[in-house]
Each structure stands twice: as C-alpha cells, then as structure tokens.
Write an enzyme that holds these catalytic residues in place. Sequence first.
Site, PDB file in Angstrom:
ATOM      1  N   SER A 185       0.837  -1.175   0.014  1.00  0.00           N
ATOM      2  CA  SER A 185      -0.155   0.116   0.121  1.00  0.00           C
ATOM      3  C   SER A 185       0.906   1.098  -0.081  1.00  0.00           C
ATOM      4  O   SER A 185       0.226   2.349  -0.287  1.00  0.00           O
ATOM      5  CB  SER A 185      -1.185  -0.197   1.259  1.00  0.00           C
ATOM      6  OG  SER A 185      -0.389  -0.264   2.409  1.00  0.00           O
ATOM      7  N   HIS A 213      -5.632  -3.869  -1.388  1.00  0.00           N
ATOM      8  CA  HIS A 213      -5.426  -2.758  -2.495  1.00  0.00           C
ATOM      9  C   HIS A 213      -5.609  -3.417  -3.839  1.00  0.00           C
ATOM     10  O   HIS A 213      -5.369  -2.680  -4.822  1.00  0.00           O
ATOM     11  CB  HIS A 213      -4.218  -2.146  -2.072  1.00  0.00           C
ATOM     12  CG  HIS A 213      -4.353  -1.063  -1.160  1.00  0.00           C
ATOM     13  ND1 HIS A 213      -4.935  -0.086  -1.317  1.00  0.00           N
ATOM     14  CD2 HIS A 213      -3.783  -1.242   0.256  1.00  0.00           C
ATOM     15  CE1 HIS A 213      -4.542   0.768   0.122  1.00  0.00           C
ATOM     16  NE2 HIS A 213      -4.050   0.015   0.965  1.00  0.00           N
ATOM     17  N   LYS A 244     -12.421  -0.487   1.134  1.00  0.00           N
ATOM     18  CA  LYS A 244     -11.458   0.140  -0.066  1.00  0.00           C
ATOM     19  C   LYS A 244     -12.354   0.453  -1.277  1.00  0.00           C
ATOM     20  O   LYS A 244     -13.285   0.979  -1.592  1.00  0.00           O
ATOM     21  CB  LYS A 244     -10.066  -0.260  -0.189  1.00  0.00           C
ATOM     22  CG  LYS A 244      -9.357  -0.235   1.166  1.00  0.00           C
ATOM     23  CD  LYS A 244      -8.276  -0.622   1.002  1.00  0.00           C
ATOM     24  CE  LYS A 244      -7.368   0.012   2.380  1.00  0.00           C
ATOM     25  NZ  LYS A 244      -6.642  -0.951   3.096  1.00  0.00           N
TER      26      LYS A 244
HETATM   27  C1  LIG Z   1      -6.503  -1.253   4.721  1.00  0.00           C
HETATM   28  C2  LIG Z   1      -5.659  -2.684   4.763  1.00  0.00           C
HETATM   29  C3  LIG Z   1      -6.134  -3.554   5.645  1.00  0.00           C
HETATM   30  C4  LIG Z   1      -7.363  -3.063   6.594  1.00  0.00           C
HETATM   31  O1  LIG Z   1      -8.661  -3.137   6.073  1.00  0.00           O
HETATM   32  P1  LIG Z   1      -9.957  -2.300   6.686  1.00  0.00           P
HETATM   33  O2  LIG Z   1     -10.962  -3.007   6.063  1.00  0.00           O
HETATM   34  O3  LIG Z   1      -9.787  -0.723   6.261  1.00  0.00           O
HETATM   35  O4  LIG Z   1     -10.013  -2.489   8.075  1.00  0.00           O
HETATM   36  C5  LIG Z   1      -5.701  -4.724   5.732  1.00  0.00           C
HETATM   37  N1  LIG Z   1      -4.857  -5.069   5.052  1.00  0.00           N
HETATM   38  C6  LIG Z   1      -4.260  -4.389   4.111  1.00  0.00           C
HETATM   39  C7  LIG Z   1      -3.079  -4.833   3.179  1.00  0.00           C
HETATM   40  C8  LIG Z   1      -4.595  -3.089   3.926  1.00  0.00           C
HETATM   41  O5  LIG Z   1      -4.109  -2.231   3.015  1.00  0.00           O
END
Ligand SMILES: *Cc1c(COP(=O)(O)O)cnc(C)c1O
Length: 390
Positions: A185, A213, A244
């Site tokens: 990310s 992502h 996301k």
């Molecule tokens: C954003 C993210 C999470 C967390 O996801 P949420 O649904 O916002 O709790 C977990 N793993 C990765 C790689 C992320 O980028």
Amino acid sequence: MKNSVHELTYLKEKIESLKEEGVYRELPVFDGPNEAEINLNGQRVINLSSNNYLGFANHPRLKQAAIAAVEKYGVGAGAVRTIVGNMDIHEELETVLATFKREEAVMVFQSGFNCNAGAIQAIVEKGDLIVSDELNHASIIDGVRLSRADKAVFKHSDMADLDRVLKEKRGDYNNVLIITDGVFSMDGDLARLPEIVALAEAYDCLTYVDDAHGSGVLGENGRGTVDHFNLHGKVDFTIGTLSKALGVMGGYVAGSKTMKQWLSHRGRPLLFSTALPPAVVGALIEGLKMMMETSEFTERLWDNARYLKAGLKDLGYDIGHSETPITPVMIGDEARTMAFSKALMARGVFGSAIVFPTVPKGAGRIRLMVSAAHTREQLDRALEAFKALK
Ligand SMILES: *Cc1c(COP(=O)(O)O)cnc(C)c1O
C-alpha cells in the site's frame, strides 16, 4: 493529587517529542460524503487520499440498497454471527463474493483489520512457522503477533531471501504459512505471486495473500491480484477488504469450504464481535453486482491513474515504482514531507503525507490515491498545484 499517574505525564512527554519531530497532527475533519472534492477542515479540496477507488462510498445505487436493507432488517444485526446475528443477507453477501472471487467459499469479517487479526491465529498453531514479507500491512503484523506460531521475515519481494528462509527452516515445522500483501500500500508494487506460489509448492507451504489494495483494482472487473496472475486454486487464503474499492466496510477470507468451516468455529472476531449491520451488507451486495455487470469503474480508475502519473512525471516528480493506481510522490525527510502536504492543501489539494514509522526514515512521500470518480478537470487542477510547488 499532584503528579498523579492519571495525568498521563508519560504520554504527554511522548506527544511533546512528536511535536518536536514535526510529525504531530490533528485528525482531519470533513463535512459531507467521501467524494472527489470535499470540504476538509473548512476548505474545499480535491481529495487525492481516499481508498474509495471506484467512487462507491457515495454511489446512489449503494445508498439505495443500504436504505432498503435498513427498512427490511433494521440498523443492527443484534448479535455475533454464531449466536443470532447471521441474517440471510450475510449469507447472500458471502455467496456473491465467492462467485465474484472465483473461489469455493468466502467468510466475511467486520473489517480487513480484524480479519487478519482473527484469521491468522486461527489457521496456524505452535509448531508452525509464518514467513512474512517485511513490508506487510500492520494488521498482518498484529495478526502474526496474536498467533502461537514462530515467525520469520523475508526481505521485501526478494525471492532469493524467501528461498533461503524456507531452505533453512522448512524442515523444523509442521505447517509453514507464507504471508504477503497482494499490492503493497505504500509503494503500489505487486507481490511476485507466481514465484511465491511456486516456492510454496516446492517447499510444501500454505499461502496467504492480503489483497486489500488489489480487490476492485486488478484482475477482471477488479477480481484482485490472484485473478490478475491467474492463480485461482493456488492461494489457500485470499484476504480482501470491503472498505476500500467497495467503499463500505468489512473484510473477508476467500478460499476453500474447509477454510470457511474452520473459521466459523475459530475465527475470533466472528465469535466475539457483532455481525456487520444490514445497511453495510445491503450496500456491499449491490456494489458487487455493479462490479460484475461492468468493467466501467475499474477502467475509469486506471485511465485516471495513468493520466495523473504521466502528468507528475512530466513535471519531474519521482513517483517511485508503483504498478497500481497508488501513486507515491517521493519527498524525503519527515518535516519536509509534512510541509509539502500543507502547501498542497493551501492550493486546494489533499494529498496525505506518509512518514516514518509507516515508511522508513527519509522515505517520506505524498501518497496520492486517485479514483474512478475524479474528473479530468480535477486532475488537471491537482497537477497545477504540483507544478506550482516544483
Ligand atoms: C487497509 C488494509 C487493511 C485493513 O482493511 P480495513 O477493511 O480498512 O480494516 C488490511 N490489509 C491491508 C493490506 C490494507 O491495506
């Protein structure tokens, strides 16, 4: 009660040192839906920092579905799923997701974060080893900490180093679980999944890919990194987030029926935290239907990403080695990165500063997250701001 421990002096001192380092901040506040332009801290800005990749967070169809779910099911699920919080729409969401992901089964959790916190500890135990990429997401690191397995780390996307770890340690353990982000990310680079899967096969290891992502971004209509590399059936546990690209809230594990049966007994967030509320579930089912109907959203996302990246490169910015719409603009030291973000803000662009400890010291960057909902005109205005600050 002077100098009482309750004055939290020890925390006040730490906060002071954040201020001295120039990294102290207040939480930004905005006053409407998460869109391409928002009123942030009272100022109209182009929002280039959300994970709302497809523009679903305020999409009329998802809103309508959320409202319909509230009318039919109310506002709360009322219990954990294992007692009496599991509605037919939770089951429907998992069925739709499994179809979308082209996997046998899906288990949904309340967030991507708690999915990692719950799933990892459930699938490994004492006598097992977790092998983890050094740049894996914080929720994976926490999930690994909660497990009783031993841990080893390999250098970021370094397959020779992964091979070295497996060669050294494979023989000492029962199960070995290799964990990687699908898309990293902070830099936007992809895991070398075909090679990871090949090494996992050579050393008889399990694989776990957190595709937070990649979901909604890569693969056919946003089916994710596993689909992008055509590795269906070769990754044991694919994690995704519904917060996301899908713009709402939630996380999931996609994989086999056995995975789902086991997590329904040992996935702690499922057993000890209330099920997702109906509005969330209703909106998610609608969002998934939209992604299956058309590739329009992912195509617009990628068009916008290519446009913004080309513009930044033309201006002479270092935008790293991203392979996805995530666009880091490399600035350098922590204070300069924070100052650059403020200067952008003054010019009507919100690009959040990412600094140590999220990235290494001296690798501060403005991380731009473009979405399908941005117009060319908005991206041009953002590029004007970057031009003025060069
Ligand atoms: C954003 C993210 C999470 C967390 O996801 P949420 O649904 O916002 O709790 C977990 N793993 C990765 C790689 C992320 O980028």
